[in-house]
Structure formats: C-alpha cells, structure tokens
Design a protein around this motif. Structure first.
Motif, PDB file in Angstrom:
ATOM      1  N   GLN A 150       1.905  -4.045   4.314  1.00 35.00           N
ATOM      2  CA  GLN A 150       1.410  -3.780   2.965  1.00 35.00           C
ATOM      3  C   GLN A 150       2.437  -4.225   1.919  1.00 35.00           C
ATOM      4  OE1 GLN A 150      -1.383  -3.345   0.986  1.00 35.00           O
ATOM      5  NE2 GLN A 150      -1.947  -1.574   2.226  1.00 35.00           N
ATOM      6  N   LEU A 151       3.716  -4.014   2.212  1.00 36.82           N
ATOM      7  CA  LEU A 151       4.785  -4.452   1.299  1.00 36.82           C
ATOM      8  C   LEU A 151       4.861  -5.979   1.238  1.00 36.82           C
ATOM      9  CD1 LEU A 151       7.637  -1.904   2.157  1.00 36.82           C
ATOM     10  CD2 LEU A 151       6.046  -1.843   0.229  1.00 36.82           C
ATOM     11  N   VAL A 152       4.624  -6.634   2.374  1.00 42.92           N
ATOM     12  CA  VAL A 152       4.600  -8.104   2.390  1.00 42.92           C
ATOM     13  C   VAL A 152       3.485  -8.611   1.481  1.00 42.92           C
ATOM     14  CG1 VAL A 152       4.166 -10.153   3.815  1.00 42.92           C
ATOM     15  CG2 VAL A 152       5.645  -8.337   4.679  1.00 42.92           C
ATOM     16  N   GLU A 153       2.314  -7.965   1.517  1.00 34.03           N
ATOM     17  CA  GLU A 153       1.208  -8.360   0.639  1.00 34.03           C
ATOM     18  C   GLU A 153       1.606  -8.246  -0.835  1.00 34.03           C
ATOM     19  OE1 GLU A 153      -1.540  -9.822   0.973  1.00 34.03           O
ATOM     20  OE2 GLU A 153      -2.780  -9.109   2.617  1.00 34.03           O
ATOM     21  N   ILE A 154       2.340  -7.179  -1.173  1.00 35.64           N
ATOM     22  CA  ILE A 154       2.761  -7.003  -2.569  1.00 35.64           C
ATOM     23  C   ILE A 154       3.817  -8.047  -2.937  1.00 35.64           C
ATOM     24  CG2 ILE A 154       3.882  -5.413  -4.198  1.00 35.64           C
ATOM     25  CD1 ILE A 154       2.525  -3.123  -2.664  1.00 35.64           C
ATOM     26  N   ALA A 155       4.741  -8.318  -2.027  1.00 38.21           N
ATOM     27  CA  ALA A 155       5.737  -9.367  -2.263  1.00 38.21           C
ATOM     28  C   ALA A 155       5.060 -10.720  -2.448  1.00 38.21           C
ATOM     29  CB  ALA A 155       6.728  -9.424  -1.097  1.00 38.21           C
ATOM     30  N   LYS A 156       3.999 -10.952  -1.660  1.00 37.73           N
ATOM     31  CA  LYS A 156       3.203 -12.185  -1.766  1.00 37.73           C
ATOM     32  C   LYS A 156       2.569 -12.290  -3.155  1.00 37.73           C
ATOM     33  CE  LYS A 156      -0.714 -14.343   0.695  1.00 37.73           C
ATOM     34  NZ  LYS A 156      -1.653 -14.158   1.832  1.00 37.73           N
ATOM     35  N   ALA A 157       2.092 -11.149  -3.676  1.00 41.95           N
ATOM     36  CA  ALA A 157       1.505 -11.123  -5.016  1.00 41.95           C
ATOM     37  C   ALA A 157       2.556 -11.417  -6.076  1.00 41.95           C
ATOM     38  CB  ALA A 157       0.860  -9.757  -5.275  1.00 41.95           C
ATOM     39  N   LEU A 158       3.755 -10.847  -5.914  1.00 42.20           N
ATOM     40  CA  LEU A 158       4.842 -11.089  -6.873  1.00 42.20           C
ATOM     41  C   LEU A 158       5.219 -12.571  -6.906  1.00 42.20           C
ATOM     42  CD1 LEU A 158       7.186  -8.022  -6.186  1.00 42.20           C
ATOM     43  CD2 LEU A 158       5.520  -8.305  -8.032  1.00 42.20           C
ATOM     44  N   ALA A 159       5.128 -13.209  -5.733  1.00 44.49           N
ATOM     45  CA  ALA A 159       5.456 -14.633  -5.644  1.00 44.49           C
ATOM     46  C   ALA A 159       4.449 -15.492  -6.409  1.00 44.49           C
ATOM     47  CB  ALA A 159       5.515 -15.069  -4.175  1.00 44.49           C
ATOM     48  N   LYS A 160       3.285 -14.919  -6.711  1.00 47.18           N
ATOM     49  CA  LYS A 160       2.266 -15.640  -7.487  1.00 47.18           C
ATOM     50  C   LYS A 160       2.357 -15.305  -8.969  1.00 47.18           C
ATOM     51  CE  LYS A 160      -0.938 -15.808  -3.582  1.00 47.18           C
ATOM     52  NZ  LYS A 160      -2.142 -15.230  -2.955  1.00 47.18           N
ATOM     53  N   ASP A 161       3.471 -14.690  -9.379  1.00 40.56           N
ATOM     54  CA  ASP A 161       3.688 -14.316 -10.787  1.00 40.56           C
ATOM     55  C   ASP A 161       2.563 -13.414 -11.269  1.00 40.56           C
ATOM     56  OD1 ASP A 161       5.005 -14.191 -13.206  1.00 40.56           O
ATOM     57  OD2 ASP A 161       4.070 -16.004 -14.006  1.00 40.56           O
ATOM     58  N   VAL A 162       2.354 -12.323 -10.535  1.00 35.72           N
ATOM     59  CA  VAL A 162       1.247 -11.414 -10.806  1.00 35.72           C
ATOM     60  C   VAL A 162       1.436 -10.690 -12.146  1.00 35.72           C
ATOM     61  CG1 VAL A 162       2.331  -9.522  -9.488  1.00 35.72           C
ATOM     62  CG2 VAL A 162      -0.133  -9.519  -9.874  1.00 35.72           C
ATOM     63  N   LYS A 163       0.351 -10.587 -12.877  1.00 34.72           N
ATOM     64  CA  LYS A 163       0.330  -9.816 -14.125  1.00 34.72           C
ATOM     65  C   LYS A 163      -0.551  -8.583 -13.973  1.00 34.72           C
ATOM     66  CE  LYS A 163       1.151 -13.862 -17.051  1.00 34.72           C
ATOM     67  NZ  LYS A 163       1.269 -14.818 -15.920  1.00 34.72           N
ATOM     68  N   LEU A 164      -1.628  -8.717 -13.160  1.00 34.80           N
ATOM     69  CA  LEU A 164      -2.507  -7.588 -12.870  1.00 34.80           C
ATOM     70  C   LEU A 164      -2.680  -7.510 -11.362  1.00 34.80           C
ATOM     71  CD1 LEU A 164      -4.510  -5.333 -13.681  1.00 34.80           C
ATOM     72  CD2 LEU A 164      -6.285  -7.093 -13.845  1.00 34.80           C
ATOM     73  N   LEU A 165      -2.179  -6.420 -10.782  1.00 33.69           N
ATOM     74  CA  LEU A 165      -2.226  -6.230  -9.328  1.00 33.69           C
ATOM     75  C   LEU A 165      -3.327  -5.225  -9.000  1.00 33.69           C
ATOM     76  CD1 LEU A 165      -0.898  -6.750  -6.542  1.00 33.69           C
ATOM     77  CD2 LEU A 165       0.623  -4.817  -7.022  1.00 33.69           C
ATOM     78  N   ILE A 166      -4.275  -5.643  -8.160  1.00 36.66           N
ATOM     79  CA  ILE A 166      -5.380  -4.766  -7.745  1.00 36.66           C
ATOM     80  C   ILE A 166      -5.132  -4.339  -6.301  1.00 36.66           C
ATOM     81  CG2 ILE A 166      -7.868  -4.563  -7.460  1.00 36.66           C
ATOM     82  CD1 ILE A 166      -8.053  -7.092  -9.330  1.00 36.66           C
ATOM     83  N   LEU A 167      -5.048  -3.027  -6.075  1.00 34.15           N
ATOM     84  CA  LEU A 167      -4.785  -2.483  -4.743  1.00 34.15           C
ATOM     85  C   LEU A 167      -5.999  -1.676  -4.292  1.00 34.15           C
ATOM     86  CD1 LEU A 167      -1.273  -1.415  -5.842  1.00 34.15           C
ATOM     87  CD2 LEU A 167      -1.590  -2.863  -3.853  1.00 34.15           C
ATOM     88  N   ASP A 168      -6.699  -2.183  -3.267  1.00 33.75           N
ATOM     89  CA  ASP A 168      -7.911  -1.533  -2.766  1.00 33.75           C
ATOM     90  C   ASP A 168      -7.574  -0.718  -1.520  1.00 33.75           C
ATOM     91  OD1 ASP A 168     -10.450  -0.764  -2.126  1.00 33.75           O
ATOM     92  OD2 ASP A 168     -11.320  -2.768  -2.111  1.00 33.75           O
ATOM     93  N   GLU A 169      -7.568   0.599  -1.658  1.00 31.50           N
ATOM     94  CA  GLU A 169      -7.230   1.522  -0.562  1.00 31.50           C
ATOM     95  C   GLU A 169      -5.909   1.129   0.108  1.00 31.50           C
ATOM     96  OE1 GLU A 169      -8.673   4.250   0.048  1.00 31.50           O
ATOM     97  OE2 GLU A 169     -10.638   4.086  -0.871  1.00 31.50           O
ATOM     98  N   PRO A 170      -4.818   1.025  -0.652  1.00 28.56           N
ATOM     99  CA  PRO A 170      -3.568   0.518  -0.071  1.00 28.56           C
ATOM    100  C   PRO A 170      -2.918   1.450   0.933  1.00 28.56           C
ATOM    101  CG  PRO A 170      -3.179   1.330  -2.293  1.00 28.56           C
ATOM    102  CD  PRO A 170      -4.669   1.360  -2.075  1.00 28.56           C
ATOM    103  N   THR A 171      -3.235   2.751   0.879  1.00 29.02           N
ATOM    104  CA  THR A 171      -2.574   3.695   1.782  1.00 29.02           C
ATOM    105  C   THR A 171      -3.489   4.217   2.873  1.00 29.02           C
ATOM    106  OG1 THR A 171      -3.085   5.611   0.388  1.00 29.02           O
ATOM    107  CG2 THR A 171      -1.042   4.447  -0.098  1.00 29.02           C
ATOM    108  N   ALA A 172      -4.694   3.639   3.012  1.00 30.37           N
ATOM    109  CA  ALA A 172      -5.685   4.177   3.965  1.00 30.37           C
ATOM    110  C   ALA A 172      -5.145   4.221   5.393  1.00 30.37           C
ATOM    111  CB  ALA A 172      -6.964   3.346   3.918  1.00 30.37           C
ATOM    112  N   ALA A 173      -4.355   3.219   5.783  1.00 30.34           N
ATOM    113  CA  ALA A 173      -3.859   3.157   7.162  1.00 30.34           C
ATOM    114  C   ALA A 173      -2.386   3.542   7.271  1.00 30.34           C
ATOM    115  CB  ALA A 173      -4.066   1.748   7.723  1.00 30.34           C
ATOM    116  N   LEU A 174      -1.812   4.103   6.190  1.00 35.10           N
ATOM    117  CA  LEU A 174      -0.377   4.417   6.180  1.00 35.10           C
ATOM    118  C   LEU A 174      -0.138   5.892   6.443  1.00 35.10           C
ATOM    119  CD1 LEU A 174       0.945   2.372   3.108  1.00 35.10           C
ATOM    120  CD2 LEU A 174       0.545   1.615   5.453  1.00 35.10           C
ATOM    121  N   ASN A 175       1.041   6.196   7.024  1.00 32.71           N
ATOM    122  CA  ASN A 175       1.416   7.597   7.162  1.00 32.71           C
ATOM    123  C   ASN A 175       1.922   8.116   5.816  1.00 32.71           C
ATOM    124  OD1 ASN A 175       4.155   6.836   6.864  1.00 32.71           O
ATOM    125  ND2 ASN A 175       4.404   6.561   9.062  1.00 32.71           N
TER     126      ASN A 175
END
Length: 511
Positions: A150-175
């Motif tokens: 999940q953190l890699v996905e966010i880092a991937k978004a940052l690499a695209k110069d993200v201005k608006l980040l949409i997170l759909d159920e980001p913690t559903a599978a996390l402890n």
C-alpha cells in the motif's frame, strides 16, 4: 473563503437498468482530507471512477472542475497528467517486478527509448523514504506484505506529482498497526499540501483524519459535514449513510447452546513451501450446537491457516491431529470430503477465492452443491432458478436479477452471495473468515442477522475477525490465537478488548 481544488457538478451515471449516480455534487478544498462515506453500492467508487477517467467523458453527464479548469478525461492517463491519482482497493502492482519497476511502470525515467535505471532507483528510494518505507527498491513486490505494498502505491502516486490522491478502502486488508501508520502518512502528506479523498467503511478512521465528510446514499449526495462545524461522530455519519439511527450495531439474540458438535484435537500444520516452519501448533478447541465461537488475534496469528487446514487440507503440509464431529472422528483429505461431512468455509477473500466474478448470481449460489440440482450429470435449470431466487429473497441480495454478474454487485451483496453458496450446501459447521471485511455498517448488520439465524437453527458457527468489536458483539465464546497457538479462551461475559490483548501480550514470547 475556501480554496476549492475539485468540484463535481450534477454527475449522473447510468448502467443497464440502474442509475448508479443521480445528480451528485462534491466540493473538495485544497490541502484537506475529504472522506466519502456511504453504504456498499451507494456510488462512492463509481463517482471516483468518473473523476479519474475509468468511466470516460461521454459515459456520464455533469461537469468536473479541477484547479479551476473543466476536465473531460477520456482515460486514466488524462487525469494523472493533471495530478489526480486513484489507488484502488485491489492494488495494481505486478508481483514479479521490483518495487522500483512498479513505481515507474508507465511513467518510466527514459531518454531516447532507453530507461535510466540509475535515476529510476535513486528516485524510487527518495519517494520510498517519503512514505516511510526503507526496503531496497530492487525487492520484488511478492516479497513484501500488503501494508508495504500500500505504501508502494502511495510512493508511486507521489512519483506522478500527485495533487489529489484518491484512496479507495486503503486499510481494508491491513492490520491495526499498518492502518494507523497509513493514516499518519495521510496527515503528513496533508502538511505537504497534498489533497486526499478517502473512501473507507472504518468510520473511526474517518473521524480521526477527515476535515470534511460527504455522505452519499443510493447514488445521491445527502450532506457534507465539516470538522469544527458539524457533529462528525460515528453515530452521526451512520445516520446519514443509512437514513436512520442505528442504535445497536449487533442484533440481539437469545442463544440456545447444545452439546459439543465439532472438536479439533492436537492440530499441527506446517507451511506449504517452507516445510520446516510450523504455523499451527498443538491447537485444541470445540464448538457446540447453536454456538458462535470467535477466533481473535493479531495479523499472522495463524487463524486463517488453521481454518483452511481443517477445511479439507486447503492449506499446509504434514498436517496432524484429529477432527471429531458429533462424537465421531472424521478424516477430511480434500474440500469435497469437507463439504460432504457438513463443513463450509467462507473465505476472507471473496473476490479471489469466494466467487466466480464473471459468472452470474444463480450459478455462484449453486456452485458448491451441484449434486442437489443435477440428475445423471445434467443440471436442472428450473430447479437452479428456483433455488437462486429463494436465496436472493431470503438474504435480501440487491440485484437486477439472479442473472446479474457478481462482479457488478456491491461488496455487501457479493458477501451475501458467498454466504448463500455455502448455506445451500446445508452445513452443520460454518467457518466464516472475516465475514464483513470491506462492507458498510448497514450491510454488516444484515450479515450479523444471518449469522445469528444460522446459530438459532442449531449450526455451529466459527467467526474469524480482525475487528475486536465484531468478535465481542457477535460471539458467545472467544479463542485467542498468537503465533500459531491458542493462548486464551474467554466466555462472553469475560471477553473485552483488554482481556483479549492481555492474552496476546502475556503469551507473546516463547510461544
């Protein structure tokens, strides 16, 4: 005056026979965390798919204004070029590529058609550090856990110069720990000026990080709540979502518990690949008729491995131990034998292992018990239709018909189809692994009601859940697991979050 980064005006989206969005309006302020709440099927993900170009301009009506400019996105690449990046619940990472390769897939650091690998790995390291991940960028995705992915996905978004980040159920599978870390990261990104839209059914998370909340119900905008202005408690959000006060999240029941119906003795399971690693260690437990027994524990405690190994040896190697059902020892060498002996297992991953998503509701419901609808190897189509219609009505599966593909159902209705499939096998023992993962409070209540009814019918029900309130609200007795062992057994009256955690901490070493 608020600085609005995004405005969606009168968005309407039609699917065959269904109006998924009906004149939805949404305003998001720059530099804030804006939560989008609603029941399964309310239209949250559909709205975000319109915004990100998954549903292209022309397939909906209404306007999207981003950074004061009207946008008509034809594909995801168009929205990403404007700085809008969506991270879906099902992570879009390639398991056998490295972290760095995944981060820059489609966004390669290249010149004259040649990838600059030095720059790729250097940049990857920079963005990974920004999200608090210190793994080597050369590490394959398959070798890191879901929390890190999940953190890699966010880092991937940052690499695209993200201005608006949409997170759909980001913690559903996390402890719980990984979920807290992700929420803290969202707050850090907010400090850096990144705007986020959060979709989650975990209302405590919404309450913790959101500046504003927009509630959607049945494809229509109901209200927007602002921190410091409106009541943003869980109960208030639920009222907006379901249209009424939900005073009790767990239906009442008067358990009628009978004799022991199912028992596991001295159960041991080794890892299927690393055969020297024992993942389930000397486990003993029993379940009575009409009883709901919970299995609690931290992520990796061995609960799912235990359940799958019991259900026809679906997991593990060198399995030893005894299964006793109704006073007699039974041997289950495969799933077919487990089903024939009255066991059912509802997997924690309905999309990957619980359903055939490209098939319809009817065939998914009858799939685990085809013998009951067939004669001489030929399915009785009329009988199959009658049974599917019966379960659709009994479990209140919201759909256009029994011929609707399960991929197009909401998470809660998909879960009801999975439950229908296994109830149709007429089991005596049901093992429910994370039965309400990724579904909203209203759908959860319906699932709890179904579970209670099964217990009232004399079934023995085992519930595995990472949500302690669910375990406490639903179960008559609780087993606590840690590192493959059962480290505690608590009756309903003695079970609390503190007593469960005490069992885990007390037995956290040397087990």
């Amino acid at each position: 005056m608020a600085d609005i980064i995004l405005e969606m005006q009168n968005i309407t989206k039609l699917f065959p026979g269904v109006k998924a969005l009906d004149n939805v309006n949404l305003k998001v302020n720059r530099g804030e965390i804006h939560a989008l709440c609603g029941e399964n099927g309310a239209g949250k993900s559909t709205l975000m798919n319109v915004l990100s170009g998954v549903y292209p301009f022309g397939s909906y009506t209404g306007n999207i204004i981003f950074n004061s400019k009207e946008c008509k996105f034809k594909k995801i690449k168009d929205s990403e070029e404007e700085g809008i990046v969506i991270i879906h619940q099902e992570l879009a990472l390639v398991p056998y590529l490295s972290i760095a390769e995944n981060m820059f897939l489609g966004n390669e650091r290249a010149k004259s058609s040649f990838i600059n690998w030095n720059e790729t790995y250097m940049k990857a390291k920079q963005y990974l550090q920004k999200v608090g991940l210190n793994d080597d960028p050369n590490t394959l995705i398959k070798d890191i856990g879901v929390g890190k992915q999940q953190l890699v996905e966010i880092a991937k978004a940052l690499a695209k110069d993200v201005k608006l980040l949409i997170l759909d159920e980001p913690t559903a599978a996390l402890n719980e720990e990984d979920s807290d870390n992700l929420l803290e990261l969202m707050l850090e990104l907010k400090k850096d000026g990144i705007t986020s839209i959060l979709i989650t059914h975990k209302l405590n998370e919404v309450e913790k990080v959101s500046d504003q909340i927009t509630v959607i119900r049945d494809g229509t905008t109901i209200e927007t709540l602002t921190k410091g202005v409106h009541d943003m408690t869980e109960d208030r959000i639920i009222k907006g979502m379901v249209g009424r006060d939900l005073t009790n999240r767990y239906p009442k029941r008067n358990p009628k518990i009978g004799e022991v119906a199912f028992e596991i003795k001295d159960w041991n399971v080794f890892h299927p690949v690393n055969e020297g690693q024992k993942v389930v260690k000397d486990v003993n437990f029993k379940v009575r008729k009409g009883e709901i027994v919970g299995f609690s524990g931290l992520m990796g405690a061995g609960r799912t491995e235990l359940a799958m190994s019991i259900f026809g040896r679906s997991y593990g190697k060198h399995i030893t131990g005894t299964i006793v059902k109704d006073g007699k020892e039974i041997v289950l060498k495969n799933v077919k034998q487990a089903i024939n002996n009255g066991l059912a297992y509802v997997t924690e991953d309905r999309k990957q292992a619980g359903l055939n998503l490209i098939d319809n509701i009817k065939r998914n419901i009858t799939l685990a018990n085809l013998d009951k609808i067939s004669s001489y190897g030929i399915n009785d189509e009329n009988k199959e239709i009658r049974i599917a219609e019966e379960y659709r009505e009994k479990l209140n599966i919201k759909s256009s018909s029994i011929l609707q593909k399960t991929v197009n159902l909401s998470g809660g209705n998909q879960q009801k189809v999975v439950l229908s499939k296994w109830i149709f096998t007429e089991p005596d023992v049901l093992i429910l692994d994370e039965p309400t993962r990724g579904i909203d409070v209203g759908a959860k209540y319906e699932i709890y009601t179904i579970i209670n009814k099964l217990a009232e019918e004399g079934k023995s029900v085992i519930v595995i859940s990472s949500e302690l309130p669910e375990i406490l609200g639903l179960c008559d007795r609780v087993y606590v697991m840690n590192e493959g062992r059962i480290v505690g057994e608590l009756d309903r009256k003695d079970a609390s979050q503190e007593s469960i955690m005490k069992c885990i901490v007390k037995n956290g070493k040397g087990v």
